[in-house]
Scaffold this active site. Structure first.
Site, mmCIF file in Angstrom:
data_model
loop_
_atom_site.group_PDB
_atom_site.id
_atom_site.type_symbol
_atom_site.label_atom_id
_atom_site.label_comp_id
_atom_site.label_asym_id
_atom_site.label_seq_id
_atom_site.Cartn_x
_atom_site.Cartn_y
_atom_site.Cartn_z
ATOM 1 N N THR A 170 41.772 -16.335 9.248
ATOM 2 C CA THR A 170 42.240 -17.704 9.466
ATOM 3 C C THR A 170 43.084 -17.839 10.736
ATOM 4 O OG1 THR A 170 44.087 -17.129 8.040
ATOM 5 C CG2 THR A 170 42.272 -18.339 7.017
ATOM 6 N N GLY A 171 43.457 -16.723 11.369
ATOM 7 C CA GLY A 171 44.353 -16.751 12.533
ATOM 8 C C GLY A 171 43.610 -17.032 13.827
ATOM 9 N N SER A 215 46.545 -18.238 2.000
ATOM 10 C CA SER A 215 45.173 -18.763 2.144
ATOM 11 C C SER A 215 44.248 -18.265 1.037
ATOM 12 C CB SER A 215 44.574 -18.305 3.487
ATOM 13 O OG SER A 215 45.383 -18.708 4.551
ATOM 14 N N CYS A 227 45.644 -7.076 24.975
ATOM 15 C CA CYS A 227 44.785 -8.003 25.735
ATOM 16 C C CYS A 227 45.125 -8.057 27.225
ATOM 17 C CB CYS A 227 44.869 -9.401 25.137
ATOM 18 S SG CYS A 227 46.543 -9.948 24.781
ATOM 19 N N GLN A 247 50.379 -14.468 31.480
ATOM 20 C CA GLN A 247 49.640 -14.410 30.215
ATOM 21 C C GLN A 247 49.627 -15.745 29.472
ATOM 22 O OE1 GLN A 247 50.963 -9.763 29.682
ATOM 23 N NE2 GLN A 247 50.402 -10.866 27.836
ATOM 24 N N GLY A 250 47.791 -15.841 23.531
ATOM 25 C CA GLY A 250 48.057 -14.420 23.285
ATOM 26 C C GLY A 250 49.128 -14.200 22.243
ATOM 27 N N ARG A 254 54.882 -15.086 30.333
ATOM 28 C CA ARG A 254 54.103 -16.088 29.573
ATOM 29 C C ARG A 254 54.064 -17.356 30.412
ATOM 30 N NH1 ARG A 254 51.068 -14.473 25.731
ATOM 31 N NH2 ARG A 254 52.672 -13.680 24.345
ATOM 32 N N HIS A 282 44.223 -14.335 30.649
ATOM 33 C CA HIS A 282 45.345 -13.576 31.215
ATOM 34 C C HIS A 282 44.995 -13.170 32.648
ATOM 35 C CE1 HIS A 282 47.234 -13.578 27.422
ATOM 36 N NE2 HIS A 282 47.119 -12.314 27.066
ATOM 37 N N THR A 338 41.551 -14.038 24.232
ATOM 38 C CA THR A 338 41.174 -14.003 22.810
ATOM 39 C C THR A 338 39.702 -13.618 22.622
ATOM 40 O OG1 THR A 338 40.721 -16.380 22.682
ATOM 41 C CG2 THR A 338 42.938 -15.663 22.079
HETATM 42 P P1 NAP Z 1 47.803 -15.275 13.969
HETATM 43 O O1 NAP Z 1 47.153 -16.444 14.592
HETATM 44 O O2 NAP Z 1 49.249 -15.383 13.599
HETATM 45 O O3 NAP Z 1 46.947 -14.888 12.633
HETATM 46 C C1 NAP Z 1 47.420 -13.925 11.730
HETATM 47 C C2 NAP Z 1 46.452 -13.677 10.569
HETATM 48 O O4 NAP Z 1 47.057 -12.688 9.701
HETATM 49 C C3 NAP Z 1 46.171 -14.915 9.703
HETATM 50 O O5 NAP Z 1 44.875 -14.847 9.193
HETATM 51 C C4 NAP Z 1 47.190 -14.759 8.566
HETATM 52 O O6 NAP Z 1 46.781 -15.401 7.361
HETATM 53 C C5 NAP Z 1 47.171 -13.247 8.369
HETATM 54 N N1 NAP Z 1 48.417 -12.783 7.735
HETATM 55 C C6 NAP Z 1 49.688 -13.111 8.090
HETATM 56 N N2 NAP Z 1 50.573 -12.535 7.224
HETATM 57 C C7 NAP Z 1 49.825 -11.846 6.328
HETATM 58 C C8 NAP Z 1 50.159 -11.079 5.167
HETATM 59 N N3 NAP Z 1 51.416 -10.889 4.786
HETATM 60 N N4 NAP Z 1 49.159 -10.513 4.467
HETATM 61 C C9 NAP Z 1 47.858 -10.689 4.842
HETATM 62 N N5 NAP Z 1 47.486 -11.423 5.916
HETATM 63 C C10 NAP Z 1 48.471 -11.999 6.648
HETATM 64 O O7 NAP Z 1 47.713 -13.961 14.891
HETATM 65 P P2 NAP Z 1 46.621 -13.634 16.056
HETATM 66 O O8 NAP Z 1 47.082 -14.100 17.384
HETATM 67 O O9 NAP Z 1 45.284 -14.035 15.561
HETATM 68 O O10 NAP Z 1 46.724 -12.041 16.136
HETATM 69 C C11 NAP Z 1 46.113 -11.215 15.163
HETATM 70 C C12 NAP Z 1 46.251 -9.755 15.598
HETATM 71 O O11 NAP Z 1 45.530 -9.543 16.820
HETATM 72 C C13 NAP Z 1 47.696 -9.339 15.871
HETATM 73 O O12 NAP Z 1 47.882 -8.020 15.401
HETATM 74 C C14 NAP Z 1 47.813 -9.435 17.385
HETATM 75 O O13 NAP Z 1 48.795 -8.561 17.898
HETATM 76 C C15 NAP Z 1 46.418 -9.003 17.818
HETATM 77 N N6 NAP Z 1 45.955 -9.509 19.119
HETATM 78 C C16 NAP Z 1 46.067 -10.837 19.455
HETATM 79 C C17 NAP Z 1 45.571 -11.282 20.693
HETATM 80 C C18 NAP Z 1 45.620 -12.720 21.122
HETATM 81 O O14 NAP Z 1 45.198 -13.005 22.274
HETATM 82 N N7 NAP Z 1 46.088 -13.652 20.296
HETATM 83 C C19 NAP Z 1 44.966 -10.381 21.559
HETATM 84 C C20 NAP Z 1 44.849 -9.036 21.191
HETATM 85 C C21 NAP Z 1 45.337 -8.628 19.973
HETATM 86 P P3 NAP Z 1 47.268 -16.910 7.003
HETATM 87 O O15 NAP Z 1 46.498 -17.840 7.914
HETATM 88 O O16 NAP Z 1 46.872 -17.039 5.582
HETATM 89 O O17 NAP Z 1 48.737 -16.963 7.252
#
Ligand code: NAP
Length: 365
Positions: free
Chosen positions: A12-13, A40, A162, A190, A194, A250, A257, A344
């Site tokens: 969902t993230g 969720s 990233c 960035q 991110g 940022r 990025h 992303t």
């Molecule tokens: P995000 O938008 O905050 O999404 C987080 C996800 O984790 C959501 O599905 C959330 O579910 C779930 N979650 C949160 N707390 C949880 C819990 N206690 N138990 C189980 N699931 C949980 O984060 P994101 O930006 O997508 O990043 C996800 C990962 O990818 C991170 O580790 C980040 O460091 C890495 N990353 C991100 C990027 C980027 O460009 N954004 C790039 C490279 C790597 P709910 O929706 O139900 O809260």
């Protein structure tokens, strides 16, 4: 062709949604299992993301009706695996680092391979940190990882931060052509995506630049060395070069990025024309091993004085290519250039999918 059923943890993230959208009509993989936080869990996917779907692309109709599982419930994923709905998972979870580390290990121990975007296992010595075009051979540590830990089918493979995607492939292309790279001085710009959603508050980023992203400079300086390292025994030993100094900022850009790089070569120094040719000719995979998400041209060289730019270049070649430009001499080091990649897609979900494709052709999935 029978598609491999896959799961997405953190579906969902911000990154999870990219996975769901990018895997729509993937030729090899099909999303059959989605999991997120207990907030969720229990809702159909379309309800769980209603009002917070961030992308202009949609998802496969079948995904909307999948009931979101609790990602902490490994047994639910094992049951889905037994039903033929989850051969492996992409992990896009955002939780405390120790929690993600333990959870990803629990999936692997239960026989479910984990292809992760999270940083939790990037420094685990027997876990490969893959950029498919740069260090595909590091995947060969997987049987040793399984042996070390007594895992039969499961394993963990991760992708790097990233921000380093924008310069790692150009850097690797030069090294592969026989040029030593001694030092890099990097300033990143960035995108806000991110930081996940909701990320940085709008009042902190509009009309502003934030010259700090927690942990990001350390990752930018250290992760390239693991990627450039080698397998020794059952560990990946990081390379002791190049030296890197990074400033990470940022900026008010949604996706993409940018990295401004000054680079010092060893004794042998290529001309600017040679560098352009090396980048333009760089191909990671032989034609016959072409992976669906691999960019046809991994490094795109722009000649215009004002490129690359996030809005104009981030989507190049399925948003999987790195675009470079502004190649010119450097007054302090040897050359400078600007690199850009979609954080992303190339830097997160697209990079994870490409890694899974690589692991499949290598026989690990
Ligand atoms: P995000 O938008 O905050 O999404 C987080 C996800 O984790 C959501 O599905 C959330 O579910 C779930 N979650 C949160 N707390 C949880 C819990 N206690 N138990 C189980 N699931 C949980 O984060 P994101 O930006 O997508 O990043 C996800 C990962 O990818 C991170 O580790 C980040 O460091 C890495 N990353 C991100 C990027 C980027 O460009 N954004 C790039 C490279 C790597 P709910 O929706 O139900 O809260």
């Amino acid at each position: 062709m029978h598609k491999i059923p896959v799961g997405v943890l953190g579906a969902t993230g911000m990154v999870g949604q990219q996975y769901i959208a990018l895997l729509n009509q993937h030729p090899w993989f099909e999303v059959r299992y989605v999991a997120a936080s207990p907030r969720s869990a229990g809702k159909p996917y379309e309800e769980a993301v209603r009002g917070r779907w961030h992308l202009s692309r949609g998802y496969a109709p079948g995904v909307g009706s999948l009931v979101v599982a609790d990602a902490n419930d490994v047994d639910a994923a094992v049951a889905a695996q037994k039903r033929g709905e989850c051969a492996f998972v992409f992990s896009a979870l955002e939780m405390a680092k120790d929690e993600i580390k333990a959870l990803e290990e629990a999936y692997a121990a239960a026989g479910i391979p984990v292809v992760s975007n999270a940083s939790a296992h990037r420094w685990t010595e027997d876990v490969p940190m893959l950029i498919a075009e740069v260090n595909p051979d590091h995947a060969d540590i997987i049987p040793l990882q399984q042996k070390n830990r007594g895992w039969s089918k499961g394993f963990i493979a991760v992708k790097p931060n990233c921000s380093i995607q924008s310069y790692m492939t150009p850097l690797w292309a030069l090294m592969q052509a026989g040029y030593e790279v001694r030092r890099l001085f990097i300033t990143t710009l960035q995108a806000v995506s991110g930081a996940g959603y909701p990320g940085v508050a709008s009042l902190d980023i509009i009309d502003n630049v934030v010259p700090y992203i927690g942990g990001e400079e350390e990752k930018s300086e250290q992760e390239p060395r693991k990627i450039l390292g080698h397998i020794e025994g059952s560990k990946i030993v990081p390379s002791d070069s190049p030296g890197i100094s990074a400033h990470c900022n940022r900026v008010p850009v949604i996706d993409g990025h940018t990295a401004c790089v000054s680079l010092e070569f060893g004794a042998k120094k290529p001309s600017l024309d040679e560098i352009k040719q090396i980048w333009q000719r760089f191909r990671a995979f032989p034609q016959e091993a072409q992976l669906p998400f691999a960019p046809e041209q991994p490094i795109i060289v722009r000649e215009e004085a004002d490129r690359p730019q996030p809005r104009k270049d981030r989507d190049a070649d399925k948003a999987m290519a790195v675009t470079v430009g502004r190649l010119r001499p450097c007054n302090l080091f040897d050359i400078r250039f600007v690199g850009l990649s979609h954080n992303t897609v190339r830097g997160a979900a697209g990079g994870g999918i490409l890694n899974a494709e690589l692991l499949k052709v290598k026989g690990y999935l």
